[in-house]
Design a protein around this motif. Structure first.
Motif, mmCIF file in Angstrom:
data_model
loop_
_atom_site.group_PDB
_atom_site.id
_atom_site.type_symbol
_atom_site.label_atom_id
_atom_site.label_comp_id
_atom_site.label_asym_id
_atom_site.label_seq_id
_atom_site.Cartn_x
_atom_site.Cartn_y
_atom_site.Cartn_z
ATOM 1 N N GLY A 49 0.706 -1.263 0.000
ATOM 2 C CA GLY A 49 0.000 0.000 0.000
ATOM 3 C C GLY A 49 0.735 1.314 0.000
ATOM 4 O O GLY A 49 0.140 2.308 -0.431
ATOM 5 N N PRO A 50 1.990 1.470 0.471
ATOM 6 C CA PRO A 50 2.568 2.818 0.510
ATOM 7 C C PRO A 50 2.795 3.381 -0.886
ATOM 8 O O PRO A 50 3.377 2.727 -1.745
ATOM 9 C CB PRO A 50 3.888 2.625 1.261
ATOM 10 N N GLU A 51 2.343 4.618 -1.092
ATOM 11 C CA GLU A 51 2.413 5.208 -2.428
ATOM 12 C C GLU A 51 3.860 5.413 -2.872
ATOM 13 O O GLU A 51 4.731 5.760 -2.092
ATOM 14 C CB GLU A 51 1.649 6.540 -2.469
ATOM 15 N N ASN B 231 21.781 9.896 7.104
ATOM 16 C CA ASN B 231 21.994 11.126 6.339
ATOM 17 C C ASN B 231 21.532 11.016 4.890
ATOM 18 O O ASN B 231 21.955 11.787 4.032
ATOM 19 C CB ASN B 231 23.462 11.555 6.372
ATOM 20 N N ALA B 232 20.655 10.062 4.588
ATOM 21 C CA ALA B 232 20.017 9.958 3.272
ATOM 22 C C ALA B 232 18.551 10.340 3.450
ATOM 23 O O ALA B 232 17.814 9.666 4.177
ATOM 24 C CB ALA B 232 20.145 8.552 2.713
ATOM 25 N N SER B 233 18.135 11.425 2.834
ATOM 26 C CA SER B 233 16.763 11.913 2.942
ATOM 27 C C SER B 233 15.965 11.376 1.759
ATOM 28 O O SER B 233 16.202 11.761 0.608
ATOM 29 C CB SER B 233 16.741 13.444 2.957
ATOM 30 N N PHE B 234 15.035 10.470 2.058
ATOM 31 C CA PHE B 234 14.359 9.726 0.992
ATOM 32 C C PHE B 234 13.437 10.632 0.179
ATOM 33 O O PHE B 234 12.688 11.455 0.716
ATOM 34 C CB PHE B 234 13.540 8.585 1.579
ATOM 35 N N GLN B 235 13.486 10.436 -1.132
ATOM 36 C CA GLN B 235 12.628 11.179 -2.062
ATOM 37 C C GLN B 235 11.817 10.185 -2.875
ATOM 38 O O GLN B 235 12.391 9.286 -3.507
ATOM 39 C CB GLN B 235 13.497 12.023 -2.986
ATOM 40 N N ASN B 236 10.492 10.331 -2.861
ATOM 41 C CA ASN B 236 9.651 9.423 -3.645
ATOM 42 C C ASN B 236 9.977 9.542 -5.128
ATOM 43 O O ASN B 236 10.099 10.651 -5.660
ATOM 44 C CB ASN B 236 8.166 9.743 -3.437
ATOM 45 N N PRO B 237 10.097 8.403 -5.811
ATOM 46 C CA PRO B 237 10.377 8.443 -7.248
ATOM 47 C C PRO B 237 9.095 8.716 -8.041
ATOM 48 O O PRO B 237 7.989 8.667 -7.497
ATOM 49 C CB PRO B 237 10.907 7.041 -7.530
ATOM 50 N N PRO B 238 9.210 8.954 -9.342
ATOM 51 C CA PRO B 238 8.016 9.229 -10.159
ATOM 52 C C PRO B 238 7.160 7.996 -10.414
ATOM 53 O O PRO B 238 5.975 8.107 -10.697
ATOM 54 C CB PRO B 238 8.590 9.786 -11.463
ATOM 55 N N TRP C 254 24.745 19.337 9.875
ATOM 56 C CA TRP C 254 23.294 19.413 9.776
ATOM 57 C C TRP C 254 22.789 19.050 8.377
ATOM 58 O O TRP C 254 21.620 18.711 8.208
ATOM 59 C CB TRP C 254 22.812 20.823 10.103
ATOM 60 N N TYR C 255 23.650 19.128 7.372
ATOM 61 C CA TYR C 255 23.189 19.045 5.980
ATOM 62 C C TYR C 255 23.003 17.594 5.528
ATOM 63 O O TYR C 255 23.695 16.680 5.946
ATOM 64 C CB TYR C 255 24.184 19.745 5.052
ATOM 65 N N THR C 256 22.021 17.422 4.647
ATOM 66 C CA THR C 256 21.777 16.132 4.011
ATOM 67 C C THR C 256 21.433 16.373 2.547
ATOM 68 O O THR C 256 21.364 17.527 2.094
ATOM 69 C CB THR C 256 20.627 15.384 4.714
ATOM 70 N N GLN C 257 21.220 15.291 1.803
ATOM 71 C CA GLN C 257 20.829 15.383 0.400
ATOM 72 C C GLN C 257 19.652 14.461 0.135
ATOM 73 O O GLN C 257 19.516 13.408 0.771
ATOM 74 C CB GLN C 257 21.991 15.014 -0.527
ATOM 75 N N LYS C 258 18.819 14.849 -0.797
ATOM 76 C CA LYS C 258 17.694 14.022 -1.216
ATOM 77 C C LYS C 258 18.190 12.911 -2.149
ATOM 78 O O LYS C 258 19.072 13.121 -2.980
ATOM 79 C CB LYS C 258 16.642 14.868 -1.944
ATOM 80 N N SER C 259 17.598 11.717 -1.980
ATOM 81 C CA SER C 259 17.975 10.579 -2.812
ATOM 82 C C SER C 259 16.905 9.508 -2.675
ATOM 83 O O SER C 259 16.000 9.617 -1.831
ATOM 84 C CB SER C 259 19.335 10.020 -2.389
ATOM 85 N N THR C 260 16.991 8.477 -3.508
ATOM 86 C CA THR C 260 16.088 7.323 -3.417
ATOM 87 C C THR C 260 16.960 6.076 -3.318
ATOM 88 O O THR C 260 17.222 5.388 -4.301
ATOM 89 C CB THR C 260 15.154 7.258 -4.638
ATOM 90 N N LYS C 261 17.427 5.814 -2.083
ATOM 91 C CA LYS C 261 18.354 4.711 -1.857
ATOM 92 C C LYS C 261 17.632 3.527 -1.225
ATOM 93 O O LYS C 261 16.775 3.704 -0.358
ATOM 94 C CB LYS C 261 19.496 5.156 -0.941
ATOM 95 N N VAL C 262 17.999 2.323 -1.674
ATOM 96 C CA VAL C 262 17.415 1.107 -1.115
ATOM 97 C C VAL C 262 18.549 0.205 -0.638
ATOM 98 O O VAL C 262 19.703 0.338 -1.063
ATOM 99 C CB VAL C 262 16.528 0.361 -2.137
ATOM 100 N N LYS C 263 18.188 -0.717 0.231
ATOM 101 C CA LYS C 263 19.120 -1.736 0.716
ATOM 102 C C LYS C 263 18.645 -3.087 0.210
ATOM 103 O O LYS C 263 17.506 -3.496 0.489
ATOM 104 C CB LYS C 263 19.170 -1.728 2.239
ATOM 105 N N VAL C 264 19.489 -3.796 -0.534
ATOM 106 C CA VAL C 264 19.130 -5.096 -1.104
ATOM 107 C C VAL C 264 19.636 -6.200 -0.183
ATOM 108 O O VAL C 264 20.804 -6.201 0.228
ATOM 109 C CB VAL C 264 19.715 -5.259 -2.517
ATOM 110 N N LEU C 265 18.733 -7.145 0.147
ATOM 111 C CA LEU C 265 19.063 -8.269 1.013
ATOM 112 C C LEU C 265 18.865 -9.582 0.272
ATOM 113 O O LEU C 265 17.887 -9.743 -0.463
ATOM 114 C CB LEU C 265 18.166 -8.263 2.262
ATOM 115 N N GLU C 266 19.775 -10.509 0.474
ATOM 116 C CA GLU C 266 19.576 -11.863 -0.027
ATOM 117 C C GLU C 266 18.483 -12.537 0.789
ATOM 118 O O GLU C 266 18.280 -12.244 1.973
ATOM 119 C CB GLU C 266 20.868 -12.676 0.061
ATOM 120 N N TYR C 267 17.769 -13.448 0.155
ATOM 121 C CA TYR C 267 16.709 -14.181 0.857
ATOM 122 C C TYR C 267 17.283 -14.926 2.064
ATOM 123 O O TYR C 267 18.340 -15.531 2.000
ATOM 124 C CB TYR C 267 16.041 -15.165 -0.101
#
Length: 575
Positions: A99-101, A398-405, A444-457
């Motif tokens: 459900g999360p947009e 310090n990664a500020s998540f940004q929703n992708p398009p 104090w500063y951060t940057q916007k990004s769309t970073k994910v962490k990949v995990l093996e099963y």
């Protein structure tokens, strides 16, 4: 051992196995329709239109048993994009219905619909559902009650009655305006005008007394209170005058019985409480008692809604006592960190034969995550009114998540490039005294990004959340993980160090899906990534999530068919 004893043992084992293998056949599939619509609602002497499900606020309660499946057709007849999240449901192999947009789906647009399939495989107790788009969950939410499988029962004496209590907030202004004001004011959300119990502010706020929620009880009977904190930004103390409650469950999992005068519950959490109606002992005893909430505010620099909300416990008597003034409970002070900590420290998993624990002992991935409010440099915006002339943001490591398009799940499923980057770090980029009162402004500063962490099963994961005092904004943070529950193996104050794991509880830690990270402290959780898909992790203060305090885990498929993500449904919404 005598022959008769051996025979009895074999028969018992066979019957137990029959019960185990027969139980899935007892599971049912339920079909429900959720219609999202604008509904006029009056609170605090004024009326406004709010977004609701089936015209109800709070929304309808969903009842099921462990093992059941519920198929929801969500029809958007409102005027906003919407998504619905089933909070605390693992959704095995099925992130498509989470459900999360922009994480697992594009929003359901006005005039469109989407069918979501929810399977209760491990959960038992109280969970909830809510909108997961903008600030819509303030009014779009409701309870989910998952009873034991048929043929089994609660691990405590069956209560005489069950009562659902949804704790929330109410704004007089339109929620779109609240969100836009927060964006214009760089993250400073206007406090709500009331806290609520089942949608009602209670006796002490204007135009509210006639609609105060009431629970009728009989002396000597036991009541199961299913408590949900659906508030957008308030952690809450909750108590009932002259009554103790016994905690028997949190976040859809049972706990060791724990008697207490009050609870502290963070946004996103649920708790199951047993209430013994033991007060009306003679004709001179009071027959009415307030249950009440008071916000717990761990940072006095932040504006918050300090209003107390109330409901009433009424004992059934032969006389009409409705005019009797109820007794008021003793609640901890709004800044009582010791009281909040003392309560949460008492929670333990049941850890019984039929409700065992499975805490990972050998860890494959150690992840250390700093939780912070930050600043993004101003880039020509006209409303850069945040600290240092920048824009207020929030971050994890310090990664500020940004929703992708488009949503991350589609990008992963179809291998679409340039939507996200698989480089969310296992530690912050810089180590410093995270809880210091004078953190240098360059940090104090951060940057916007769309970073994910990949995990093996089947990876075993430990996350240590580290609270920080960046911007002088230290406070509790309720962190919620989708697609998994986890064991809370440790918590403490200050900066996490190498000696802290020596105090871990690996025997009966609470099993939760939302954990309050203490102000200027840390919390450690463990789980096994055996649910393939895309799963969001975020702070359950909605303003913090909107401003980037979230990230995404991608768990890859395993080798076997039942360890692979389900195919994409045909009716997924389009961006």
């Amino acid at each position: 051992m005598a022959f008769g004893s051996v025979y009895l043992l074999k028969v018992t084992c066979i019957l137990m196995l029959c019960c185990v293998f027969a139980s899935p056949a007892l599971a049912k599939t339920h079909h429900r329709t959720f219609i999202i619509q604008e509904t006029p609602c009056t609170r605090l002497c004024s009326t406004k239109n709010i977004l609701t499900v089936n015209g109800q606020y709070p929304g309808p309660t969903i009842y099921a048993r462990k093992g059941d499946t519920v198929v929801f057709k969500v029809i958007n007849q409102g005027n906003k994009n919407i998504t619905i999240h089933w909070h605390g449901v693992d959704q095995p192999r099925n992130p498509w219905s989470d459900g999360p947009e922009y994480i697992t789906q594009c929003p359901i647009q006005p005039g469109a619909n989407f069918t979501q399939r929810i399977q209760f495989t491990q959960e038992e107790g109280t969970l909830w559902w809510h909108a997961h788009s903008d600030f819509n969950r303030a009014t779009v939410h409701g309870a989910m009650v998952i009873h034991p499988r048929k043929g089994s029962t609660f691990p405590f004496p069956k209560p005489d009655k069950e009562v659902t209590l949804i704790l929330g907030e109410w704004w007089k202004t339109d929620l779109n305006e609240v969100l836009q004001n927060a964006i214009l004011n760089d993250g400073n959300v206007d406090p709500s005008d009331a806290n609520t119990i089942n949608g009602q502010p209670g006796d002490f706020l204007p135009c509210s007394q006639n609609d105060t929620f009431k629970v009728q009880v009989q002396q000597g009977k036991t009541y199961l209170l299913r408590v949900i904190n659906a508030a957008m930004s308030n952690e809450l103390f909750f108590a009932i005058a002259n009554h103790q409650v016994t905690v028997v469950g949190t976040d859809g999992s049972y706990t060791k019985p724990y008697s207490t005068d009050y609870i502290m519950i963070t946004p996103g959490q649920t708790m199951d409480l047993l209430l013994m109606a033991d007060q009306l002992k003679n004709f001179s005893s009071p027959s009415r008692y307030y249950m009440a909430t008071r916000p717990y505010n761990s940072n006095l620099e932040l504006r918050f809604d300090g209003n107390i909300s109330t409901a009433i416990v009424e004992y059934k008597t032969y006389e009409n006592t409705s005019a009797t003034v109820p007794l008021f409970p003793t609640l901890p002070k709004f800044n009582d960190t010791n009281a909040a900590t003392a309560f949460t420290d008492g929670l333990r998993s049941l850890a019984s034969w039929d409700h065992p624990v499975d805490v990972p002992k050998i860890i494959d991935e150690h992840i250390y995550i700093t939780v912070a409010l930050n600043v993004v440099p101003c880039t020509g915006k006209s409303n850069c009114s945040g600290p240092l002339g920048g824009i207020t943001a929030a971050s994890l490591n310090n990664a500020s998540f940004q929703n992708p398009p488009i949503d991350v799940l589609d990008a992963y499923y179809y291998s679409i490039p340039n939507v996200y980057t698989p480089n969310f770090p296992n530690k912050p980029p810089v180590f410093f005294n995270f809880t210091d009162n004078n953190i240098p402004t360059k940090l104090w500063y951060t940057q916007k990004s769309t970073k994910v962490k990949v995990l093996e099963y089947n990876t075993t994961v430990e996350i240590v959340f580290q609270g920080t005092n960046v911007l002088g904004s230290a406070e509790n943070h309720p962190m919620h993980l989708h697609g998994h529950s986890f064991y809370v193996v440790g918590k403490g104050f200050g900066v996490f160090n190498k000696k802290d794991p020596l105090s871990y509880n690996l025997v009966d830690p609470p099993y939760e899906n939302t954990i309050g990270v203490p102000k200027n402290g840390w919390a450690a959780i463990r789980f096994t990534a055996k649910n393939p898909g895309v799963w969001l992790m975020h702070c359950h203060f909605d303003s913090h999530q909107v401003f980037g305090m979230d990230m995404v885990f991608i768990t890859k498929d395993g080798d076997f068919e039942d360890a692979k993500m389900l195919p994409r449904p045909y009716d997924m919404p389009h961006c």
